[in-house]
Structure formats: C-alpha cells, structure tokens
Design a protein around this motif. Sequence first.
Motif, PDB file in Angstrom:
ATOM      1  N   LEU A   1      32.431  47.578  26.425  1.00  0.00           N
ATOM      2  CA  LEU A   1      33.338  48.209  27.429  1.00  0.00           C
ATOM      3  C   LEU A   1      32.560  49.393  28.246  1.00  0.00           C
ATOM      4  N   ALA A   2      31.854  50.137  27.106  1.00  0.00           N
ATOM      5  CA  ALA A   2      31.119  51.270  27.674  1.00  0.00           C
ATOM      6  C   ALA A   2      30.129  50.947  28.753  1.00  0.00           C
ATOM      7  N   HIS A   3      29.414  49.837  28.159  1.00  0.00           N
ATOM      8  CA  HIS A   3      28.099  49.186  29.260  1.00  0.00           C
ATOM      9  C   HIS A   3      28.945  48.900  30.562  1.00  0.00           C
TER      10      HIS A   3
ATOM     11  N   LEU B   1      35.186  42.229  35.762  1.00  0.00           N
ATOM     12  CA  LEU B   1      35.223  43.537  35.513  1.00  0.00           C
ATOM     13  C   LEU B   1      33.758  44.216  35.971  1.00  0.00           C
TER      14      LEU B   1
ATOM     15  N   ARG C   1      30.244  50.053  36.400  1.00  0.00           N
ATOM     16  CA  ARG C   1      31.360  50.272  37.288  1.00  0.00           C
ATOM     17  C   ARG C   1      31.254  51.658  37.762  1.00  0.00           C
ATOM     18  N   ALA C   2      30.559  52.801  37.466  1.00  0.00           N
ATOM     19  CA  ALA C   2      30.756  54.140  37.923  1.00  0.00           C
ATOM     20  C   ALA C   2      30.557  54.074  39.202  1.00  0.00           C
TER      21      ALA C   2
ATOM     22  N   ASP D   1      31.525  50.226  31.798  1.00  0.00           N
ATOM     23  CA  ASP D   1      31.770  51.491  32.679  1.00  0.00           C
ATOM     24  C   ASP D   1      30.777  52.046  33.250  1.00  0.00           C
TER      25      ASP D   1
ATOM     26  N   ASP E   1      34.191  48.435  21.882  1.00  0.00           N
ATOM     27  CA  ASP E   1      33.866  49.672  22.636  1.00  0.00           C
ATOM     28  C   ASP E   1      32.442  49.691  23.519  1.00  0.00           C
TER      29      ASP E   1
END
Length: 180
Positions: free
Chosen positions: A151-153, A116, A158-159, A155, A148
């Motif tokens: 997964l937010a971390h 990920l 991966r920005a 995201d 969540d």
Amino acid sequence: MITDPEPCSEAVEDDAPLGLCPYHLQIAHDWVAHDAGVSDLLPTPCLACGARLGVRYPSGWLCAVCEWRLGDIPDGESVAPRVDVVYYLRYGDRIKIGTSVNPRQRFAGIRHDELLAFERGNRLTERKRHAQFAAHRLDRSEWFAASDEILAHIDVLRAGIDDPWAQYALWRSQQAALHG
C-alpha cells in the motif's frame, strides 16, 4: 503598424507589466495570442488522448498534450500508441499486480473492486514487483495480501494522481506525440 495620432491619456495600473493602460494592454495581449495561442480548457476532451487542456488560436484549438487539432477525427489508419503498464487492482483485501498493454480489455476479464494505480513498465517491472513483495504473495498467483508495504508503494505511485485512467491517457498521448 497602427499608431495612435495622440498619446494615450488613460492611467496605467501600478502592477501593469508594461507602461500601457488596460485597453492597450489588452490589444497587445490579443496581438501576441494571435501567434502564440492562449492556454485554456478544451470545449470537449481531445479525441486522440482524452486531455482537457488546449491552446486556442484564431484558426482553432490544439490539444496541449498531444497537439491533436480539435474537430479532427482519427482515421482508421491511426495506430494506437503502445504503453506497457503494471497495474494494481484491489479485490477485497487482496491486490493483483499484473501487466498489460490494453488494461481496459484486460480488466474486463478480472474480478476486482478498484483500480488502485498504474506504473509504467513491462513484464520485467512486473517480475521485480512480484519479487519485491514476495513475502505477501498468495500461493503462486499474481495476487498479494494488502500489506502496508504494498500500500505504501501504491501511495507513491498515486502521489498527485486523482485518477489512474487520466494518468494512463497522458502516457498514451505522450507516446503518440513522440511517434507522430
């Protein structure tokens, strides 16, 4: 210095950066590119870091990331740069948060569906993430429920990153450039 015997009578384009016709503007560009180089895609990925962006000089190509000369072969004495990373692997609905200096080798021994993200950091960073997401930890392992919050971390990590491996290659090349 080359001078034209007569002034150029060709039209200068309205948006030209200098008062030169297209022909003479190209000559000026080529003259500057001879010393400054021209950024472009490398014909093949850099052998040292895997980057694709290069600078083309009349004498050859250099990688724009680590300055490796295209065509040079790394010798056996080259020491691979050390880059500690915290990785996030998904397997089903679980996420493993671990650390490694050699993730390809490490991942070969871990059952997973997908990488990920990577985050620069060592065991200390890994411990911080384990504490941060402790409420989602599965038993006493490095595996966590895919919440969540996690997964937010991921995201955020991966920005702007399409491929975590490309990001890792960039970090390695930056480290190599810093240490010659």
